[in-house]
Scaffold this active site. Structure first.
Site, PDB file in Angstrom:
ATOM      1  NE  ARG A 118      36.863  37.315  39.519  1.00  0.00           N
ATOM      2  CZ  ARG A 118      37.420  36.981  40.689  1.00  0.00           C
ATOM      3  NH1 ARG A 118      38.531  37.544  41.064  1.00  0.00           N
ATOM      4  NH2 ARG A 118      36.838  36.100  41.467  1.00  0.00           N
ATOM      5  CD  GLN A 123      27.341  37.246  37.724  1.00  0.00           C
ATOM      6  OE1 GLN A 123      26.226  36.851  37.420  1.00  0.00           O
ATOM      7  NE2 GLN A 123      27.533  38.037  38.757  1.00  0.00           N
ATOM      8  CG  ASP A 126      34.388  34.570  37.646  1.00  0.00           C
ATOM      9  OD1 ASP A 126      35.576  34.187  37.681  1.00  0.00           O
ATOM     10  OD2 ASP A 126      33.970  35.534  38.309  1.00  0.00           O
ATOM     11  CB  SER A 129      33.698  33.783  41.048  1.00  0.00           C
ATOM     12  OG  SER A 129      34.039  35.130  40.804  1.00  0.00           O
ATOM     13  CE1 TYR A 224      42.617  38.405  40.393  1.00  0.00           C
ATOM     14  CE2 TYR A 224      41.192  39.452  38.776  1.00  0.00           C
ATOM     15  CZ  TYR A 224      41.920  38.364  39.202  1.00  0.00           C
ATOM     16  OH  TYR A 224      41.957  37.236  38.429  1.00  0.00           O
TER      17      TYR A 224
END
Length: 360
Positions: A118, A123, A126, A129, A224
């Protein structure tokens, strides 16, 4: 190179959507799509036929060089897949070591999309997310549907109703989306997170940040939660109990990579909540933030409804598939060069996702 797209047996989403295939300009790649793969997500076969061959599941498994799914392909189907094929899915490898061993034994390769780091550079790939954002949004809508009252303040000739109080535990992607959605629905929102940096984000959305001093804050945790000391957890639970007792809705989102989710809401705390209150536990599939949660089950305790829905993104299959598809396409472009698989271990993203041994 053939990339196969299979229908998910127990999920309304599909791993790649037609609009993504249209933009996927990689030389030497063709797509084969299982009949009906995207129907439950509102993507019909006729749309796929413009960008690939729509065929049956067996043919795809026999010929594909890469098989893309959201959830792992059922174990009983693995022997029917061509040896050397790369399976791309969300494997949750820390919890599924037996499955990974089985894949290796059959001469297959596997890349787990939930292991994509992450980081800023990753991005666009990901999926955690993307799906967390949908889960946070959907959690609030679910809570609003289940709550025996309004979210916003209501002033009518028949009387006035105070706004609902929502407590969000964990202010990562899912938590922030839950905060924003609850605020849009008119609720009073409080949120807690062990990361000091979350305070500014929470307050920017119009919620009150519940701060418990003494948290371990690791900036490299990738969104996390971080394991905390017993002393901190005791202080946090004391504060959470106080806030939860006056809340109508509690949404929990904290997960620790590769480990059981931390218990933030004890049975004792739930017992002090008002009858009719709702708990939505987004970490139910990894053990649950609420001590009473059960994955994919609704538990009622002293009139409080605890909903452990582990796959809320599947309840918004069209847009969830669109996000997932774009993430996957960006990952595929990384691992395919000149129409061939190029699993370069020197690339951090590729190295982190490859979960079977001896992959090159």
């Amino acid at each position: 190179m053939i990339i196969g797209i299979l229908k998910e047996p127990n999920d309304k989403r599909v791993s790649l959507v037609p609009s993504t295939l249209k933009k996927f300009k990689v030389e030497g790649v063709e797509f084969r799509i299982q009949k009906g793969a995207g129907v439950q997500a509102s993507y019909v076969d006729a749309k796929y036929e413009k960008y690939g061959k729509v065929t049956d599941r067996e043919e795809i498994m026999k010929h594909a060089d890469i098989l893309v799914t959201i959830n792992p392909i059922p174990v009983n189907e693995l022997p029917r897949i061509k040896k050397g094929t790369l399976l791309v899915a969300v494997f949750s490898p820390f919890q599924n070591q037996e499955l990974i061993a089985r894949i290796e034994k059959l001469g297959l390769k596997a890349a787990s999309l939930d292991m994509i780091p992450r980081t800023t550079i990753a991005q666009t790939m990901d999926i955690l997310s993307s799906m967390a954002s949908i889960a946070g949004y959907r959690a609030v809508l679910l809570a609003a549907t289940e709550l025996p009252g309004f979210f916003p303040m209501m002033i009518t000739a028949a009387g006035s109703i105070k706004p609902c109080k929502v407590l969000v535990l964990g202010a990562g992607v899912a938590g922030l989306q839950a905060i924003a959605t609850a605020r849009r629905l008119g609720a009073i929102v409080e949120a807690s997170d062990v990361r000091a940096a979350a305070k500014e984000e929470v307050e920017s959305l119009g919620a009150k940040f519940v701060e418990v001093p003494g948290a371990i804050d690791k900036r490299d945790a990738g969104g996390y939660a971080v394991e905390q000391t017993a002393e901190f957890m005791a202080r946090q639970q004391e504060e959470v109990q106080k806030r939860a007792a006056s809340s109508d809705v509690v949404i929990t989102t904290a997960q620790i990579l590769g480990k059981k989710a931390p218990v933030l809401l004890t049975a004792e705390t739930v017992s002090k909540m008002k009858p009719g209150s709702i708990v939505i536990d987004l970490a139910a599939s990894s053990g649950g933030n609420c001590e009473l949660s059960k994955a994919d089950t609704t538990v009622i305790h002293n009139g409080v409804k605890i909903i452990g829905h582990s796959n809320l993104p599947s309840e918004m299959p069209r847009d969830a598939s669109f996000f997932f598809s774009n993430n996957v396409a960006n990952y595929l472009k990384l691992i395919i060069k000149d129409g061939n698989l190029d699993l370069d271990r020197k690339n951090e993203i590729i190295d982190k996702t490859l979960i079977t041994k001896n992959q090159t």
